[in-house]
Design a protein around this motif. Structure first.
Motif, PDB file in Angstrom:
ATOM      1  N   CYS A   1       0.853  -1.193   0.000  1.00 47.33           N
ATOM      2  CA  CYS A   1       0.000   0.000   0.000  1.00 47.33           C
ATOM      3  C   CYS A   1       0.883   1.235   0.000  1.00 47.33           C
ATOM      4  N   GLN A   2       0.259   2.402  -0.104  1.00 49.01           N
ATOM      5  CA  GLN A   2       0.978   3.670  -0.035  1.00 49.01           C
ATOM      6  C   GLN A   2       0.840   4.333   1.333  1.00 49.01           C
ATOM      7  N   GLY A   3       0.097   3.679   2.228  1.00 49.82           N
ATOM      8  CA  GLY A   3      -0.050   4.206   3.577  1.00 49.82           C
ATOM      9  C   GLY A   3      -0.783   3.197   4.440  1.00 49.82           C
ATOM     10  N   VAL A   4      -0.164   2.768   5.525  1.00 50.65           N
ATOM     11  CA  VAL A   4      -0.791   1.731   6.353  1.00 50.65           C
ATOM     12  C   VAL A   4      -2.038   2.251   7.053  1.00 50.65           C
TER      13      VAL A   4
ATOM     14  N   CYS B   1       7.228   8.426  11.056  1.00 50.33           N
ATOM     15  CA  CYS B   1       6.426   9.287  10.180  1.00 50.33           C
ATOM     16  C   CYS B   1       5.216   8.521   9.647  1.00 50.33           C
ATOM     17  N   GLY B   2       4.159   9.265   9.338  1.00 53.21           N
ATOM     18  CA  GLY B   2       2.922   8.666   8.856  1.00 53.21           C
ATOM     19  C   GLY B   2       2.869   8.434   7.360  1.00 53.21           C
ATOM     20  N   THR B   3       3.909   8.847   6.644  1.00 53.60           N
ATOM     21  CA  THR B   3       3.999   8.504   5.228  1.00 53.60           C
ATOM     22  C   THR B   3       4.568   7.085   5.107  1.00 53.60           C
ATOM     23  N   LEU B   4       4.638   6.570   3.876  1.00 54.40           N
ATOM     24  CA  LEU B   4       5.190   5.230   3.680  1.00 54.40           C
ATOM     25  C   LEU B   4       6.063   5.238   2.437  1.00 54.40           C
TER      26      LEU B   4
ATOM     27  N   GLY C   1      -0.254   8.689   4.628  1.00 53.80           N
ATOM     28  CA  GLY C   1       0.383   7.934   3.563  1.00 53.80           C
ATOM     29  C   GLY C   1       1.145   8.816   2.599  1.00 53.80           C
ATOM     30  N   THR C   2       1.691   8.164   1.572  1.00 55.82           N
ATOM     31  CA  THR C   2       2.517   8.845   0.583  1.00 55.82           C
ATOM     32  C   THR C   2       1.724   9.090  -0.693  1.00 55.82           C
ATOM     33  N   GLY C   3       1.780  10.304  -1.194  1.00 59.19           N
ATOM     34  CA  GLY C   3       1.079  10.674  -2.419  1.00 59.19           C
ATOM     35  C   GLY C   3       0.968  12.178  -2.512  1.00 59.19           C
TER      36      GLY C   3
END
Length: 549
Positions: free
Chosen positions: A200-203, A465-468, A508-510
């Motif tokens: 995924c792009q963010g858990v 961090c909350g991004t992935l 997440g990342t985006g």
């Protein structure tokens, strides 16, 4: 030079992807999918599959009790999607049933034995068919297949002062996200909860999307990610197959895993683009833009969850980096019997930029101006920023003309144009193409979590961090920011980003946001750690913290 923290593990094959994780306790999953683009689902015959070697279960929607869901609240409720097809199938590849077996090969073989009974209906696969009067409707409550129609009416006398108006129809073809790693999930029941590993792009985003269709509280779901082989927006939202695997794991009380094939990935992961811009742009005698009109037809596929977000963003970014005084922008999102559309590499920005820049080229040819010169005349200057466009987007800073001029110098633009002209004049068999395009890249401004902890035993710095990261090198980028602030080496940084139990929240990342938002959050946390350290040191030394730099 900074050596990337991630490279050693990837280059030596020591960093595990999800498929590398041990899963001896898992049963394996294979999906039965629709081979029909549109039809009434009459039933699923599974007796033969249940008799196949190693098969534990063959499950359809009624067996799992999953709730329909729609991640994007602006989409009308009647477009909510069932994770397994219920009542009707709407695109080729839509999952209809799931086979659970002892091995992956047994699951795939048994899936071939399942018969899906469908009464085929006429399908619509493009705007002309979907929006035609009397077109077959994908959803009973959505006649005409319209999802959202944004139209504030025509702007009167939009081109009244224009000496030239150029028009064109600029399609953006549908494309597949195609990350290097297909999707994968392992779901284990854990008491009343679930322990999930997922690509995924963010858990936290994955957990947020899993909970509603499963009827669970987010707090009862733990989501983790191993190394993830790319995303590009296609993993912004979880695939429905993740919901099905999780529901089946709870239903059977067993750990399950699903490893998507490349064919499945191309067939069912959200596609990108699929917009068509009907665009007109007006210019005065000096080549300056006086107005812009766009009608954007946006295909959302069979389930328009995040699809309508793309034309919304296209409208926001319609002015590009240019001085555009008046805009008339209409967009219409519609459903078709095709794979759903989602964000992909820019999420609406490349689509509108394509039409805008091609219109500028048409105008340059008719005005007898060099394409670069026409853009230079219309770019916002540094003295005009901050600037709020008529579509409501604020550009805070920058020097767009200087950036364009530097790009021209770097490619020796004048010499390249001269070479191009010479080749054309002598009818050279090898011609030279020269393209010019400008755009503004916006960062998704959602807030982000960042924390910094220092171990008192050895000084190891843990950054959360909350991004992935899925190829962006967050450990090095954010780690370097924190290391510089705390005055430690990068090797002292331990980076954590892929576990909802260890990181309390995240988006997440985006949207080109990780360094800006997660990096800024971690920087602020590092500032706080430094202030605490100064206060502790000052107390021990009986000094005033204000005297410390």
């Amino acid at each position: 030079m900074t050596l990337r923290l991630e490279d050693h593990g990837f280059l030596r094959g020591e960093t595990p992807f999800l498929r590398d994780l041990p899963a001896e306790d898992c049963l394996h999953v294979a999906f039965v999918r629709s081979t029909v683009a549109h039809g009434e689902l009459r039933g699923v015959e599974r007796a033969s599959a249940l008799d196949a070697p190693g098969v534990v279960a063959v499950l359809a929607a009624a067996d799992l009790g999953m709730r329909p869901f729609r991640p994007f609240d602006a989409v009308p409720e009647h477009f909510a999607r069932h994770p397994l097809a219920t009542g009707r199938v709407r695109f080729v590849g839509e999952p209809v049933a799931v086979v659970v077996a002892e091995t992956a090969a047994q699951a795939v073989d048994a899936a071939e034995e399942v018969a899906v009974l469908v009464d085929a209906l006429p399908a619509v696969v493009d705007a002309d068919a979907a929006l035609a009067p009397g077109a077959p409707a994908l959803f009973a409550d959505a006649p005409g297949n319209v999802v959202i129609h944004y139209d504030r009416g025509r702007v009167a006398d939009l081109f009244e002062t224009a000496a030239l108006v150029v028009e064109g129809r600029f399609p953006n073809q549908r494309l597949a996200s195609a990350p290097m790693e297909p999707s994968a999930i392992v779901a284990r029941p854990s008491g009343e909860g679930l322990d999930v590993w997922a690509t995924c792009q963010g858990v936290h985003v994955a957990r947020h999307e899993l909970a509603p269709p499963l009827g669970m509280d987010e707090a009862d779901i733990r989501v983790r990610a191993a190394a993830v082989g790319g995303g590009f927006g296609g993993r912004h939202s979880i695939p429905v197959e993740f919901v099905v695997v999780a529901a089946a794991a709870r239903h059977l009380g067993r750990a399950l895993r699903w490893d998507e094939t490349r064919t499945e990935n191309l067939l069912t992961m959200v596609h990108g683009r699929a917009q068509c811009h009907e665009l007109a742009m007006g210019f005065d005698d000096d080549g300056r833009i006086v107005g812009l009109r766009v009608r954007n037809l946006a295909d959302c596929g069979a389930y328009p969850h995040f699809g309508p977000l793309m034309p919304f963003m296209s409208r926001k970014l319609a002015c590009g980096p240019y001085r555009v005084p008046r805009v008339d922008y209409e967009w219409l999102a519609y459903a078709t019997n095709t794979n759903p559309i989602g964000p992909y590499r820019g999420a609406g920005q490349p689509e509108v930029t394509n039409g805008l820049e091609r219109a500028l080229d048409l105008a340059a040819a008719q005005l007898g101006l060099d394409p670069l010169e026409l853009r230079r005349r219309n770019l916002l200057g540094p003295g005009e920023l901050p600037h709020t466009t008529v579509t409501g987007l604020t550009y805070d800073s920058g020097d767009y003309p200087a950036a364009l001029a530097r790009a021209a110098r770097l490619v020796d633009y004048e010499d390249v144009r001269a070479d191009q002209a010479a080749r054309r004049a002598r009818r050279d068999q090898v011609q030279l193409g020269v393209g010019v395009a400008c755009y503004v890249s916006a960062t998704d401004g959602r807030t982000e979590f960042g924390a910094v902890d220092v171990a008192p035993e050895d000084g190891t710095v843990t950054v959360r961090c909350g991004t992935l990261s899925h190829g962006q090198s967050h450990a090095t980028t954010v780690g370097a920011v924190v290391a510089a602030q705390l005055g430690v080496g990068l090797e002292a940084i331990h980076y954590v980003d892929a576990d909802t139990d260890l990181v309390p929240r995240g988006e997440g990342t985006g949207g080109s946001r990780s360094a800006q938002m997660a990096g800024s959050a971690a920087l602020q946390a590092a500032h706080q750690v430094l202030e605490q350290a100064r206060a502790l040191a000052a107390a021990r030394l009986e000094a005033d913290p204000a005297d410390w730099w």
